[in-house]
Write a protein that holds these residues in place. Structure first.
Motif, short mmCIF file in Angstrom:
data_model
loop_
_atom_site.label_atom_id
_atom_site.label_comp_id
_atom_site.label_asym_id
_atom_site.label_seq_id
_atom_site.Cartn_x
_atom_site.Cartn_y
_atom_site.Cartn_z
N THR A 209 -4.89 6.26 -1.76
CA THR A 209 -4.06 5.06 -1.69
C THR A 209 -3.96 4.36 -3.05
O THR A 209 -4.86 4.46 -3.88
N LYS B 30 -10.19 8.88 -3.11
CA LYS B 30 -10.74 9.49 -1.90
C LYS B 30 -9.89 9.16 -0.68
O LYS B 30 -9.63 10.00 0.18
N ALA B 31 -9.45 7.90 -0.60
CA ALA B 31 -8.60 7.49 0.53
C ALA B 31 -7.15 7.88 0.32
O ALA B 31 -6.35 7.89 1.26
N THR C 168 0.83 -1.21 0.00
CA THR C 168 0.00 0.00 0.00
C THR C 168 0.86 1.25 0.00
O THR C 168 1.81 1.36 0.78
N ASP D 145 -2.84 12.56 -0.96
CA ASP D 145 -4.00 13.44 -0.87
C ASP D 145 -4.25 14.27 -2.12
O ASP D 145 -5.31 14.86 -2.28
N SER E 126 0.29 5.17 0.62
CA SER E 126 -0.76 6.00 1.20
C SER E 126 -0.32 7.44 1.39
O SER E 126 0.83 7.80 1.10
N ASP F 108 -7.63 4.26 -4.98
CA ASP F 108 -8.71 4.91 -4.25
C ASP F 108 -8.35 6.38 -4.07
O ASP F 108 -7.58 6.74 -3.18
#
Length: 217
Positions: free
Chosen positions: A210, A207-208, A171, A176, A173, A205
């Motif tokens: 990631t 929105k998340a 992942t 943003d 992450s 994703d």
């Protein structure tokens, strides 16, 4: 299963060349610092020969700098050696975290140039997979490269692995600033070819913030 070998070969050569050029550039920087300090040592020799006093503290500082750069070069060469040997076998049992560690170290210079930090979260346990190490490194790099372009205000990409049932997941992450993915942009044909060859899947994703890579164990 039909692999897109033309895409894999072209991308693989570009990836290997890009990483090799980056590491050789780092080694060149190390040699430049050592050469500069060698010049200072010559100045100290001249001072000694002409009867001028030598500052032991300055001499010690030059020595320590050379030792530091030699250690830095040794670390770069070890990473380069590990990277080169990932092409030895098409399929090999590997610890996923070791592969991720190699790529994050290779990417450190590129991240620094973008003023981005890479934060690799220590794994809870080893995750052993059977894969093509070089192709997986290539895939991780392409995702990491995209992640660095999508990092948020914190300017830090967080990377970690975990085991989920019969798959391993990587992942990326804290992305943003990630735009909505489009088929033409991400994942592109290079990533699609690598996913096919590795029998892997990718999910994005926005929105998340990631990117997730799922690999068979």
């Amino acid at each position: 299963m039909s692999y897109k070998w033309d895409v894999l070969c072209e991308e693989g050569l570009q990836f290997f060349g890009k990483m090799s050029a980056s590491m050789s550039h780092e080694i060149k920087n190390v040699l430049a610092v050592i050469n500069e300090n060698a010049g200072l040592l010559q100045d100290f020799v001249y001072m000694h020969d002409t009867g001028m006093p030598i500052d032991a503290k300055q001499l010690k500082g030059v020595s320590q700098m050379i030792i530091k750069q030699v250690r830095r070069a040794d670390s770069i060469m070890k990473n380069m050696n590990k990277f080169a040997h990932t092409t030895d076998q098409l399929t090999k049992a590997e610890n996923l975290n070791d592969i991720l560690d190699i790529v994050t170290k290779l990417a450190a210079r590129f991240a620094s140039m973008r003023e981005v930090s890479l934060e690799k979260i220590p794994p809870d346990e080893p995750i052993n997979i059977k894969t093509n190490p070089f192709l997986l490194e290539n895939l991780i790099w392409l995702c990491l490269d995209s992640a660095m372009d999508s990092v948020g205000q914190g300017k830090t990409v967080r990377v970690f692995t975990k085991k989920i049932d019969n798959s391993a997941q990587i992942t990326f992450s804290q992305l943003d600033s990630m735009p909505e993915p489009t088929p033409e942009a991400f994942p592109d044909k290079r990533i699609e070819a690598l996913l096919c060859a590795l029998q892997a899947e990718i999910t994005v994703d926005s929105k998340a913030g990631t990117i997730n890579i799922s690999l068979p164990i």
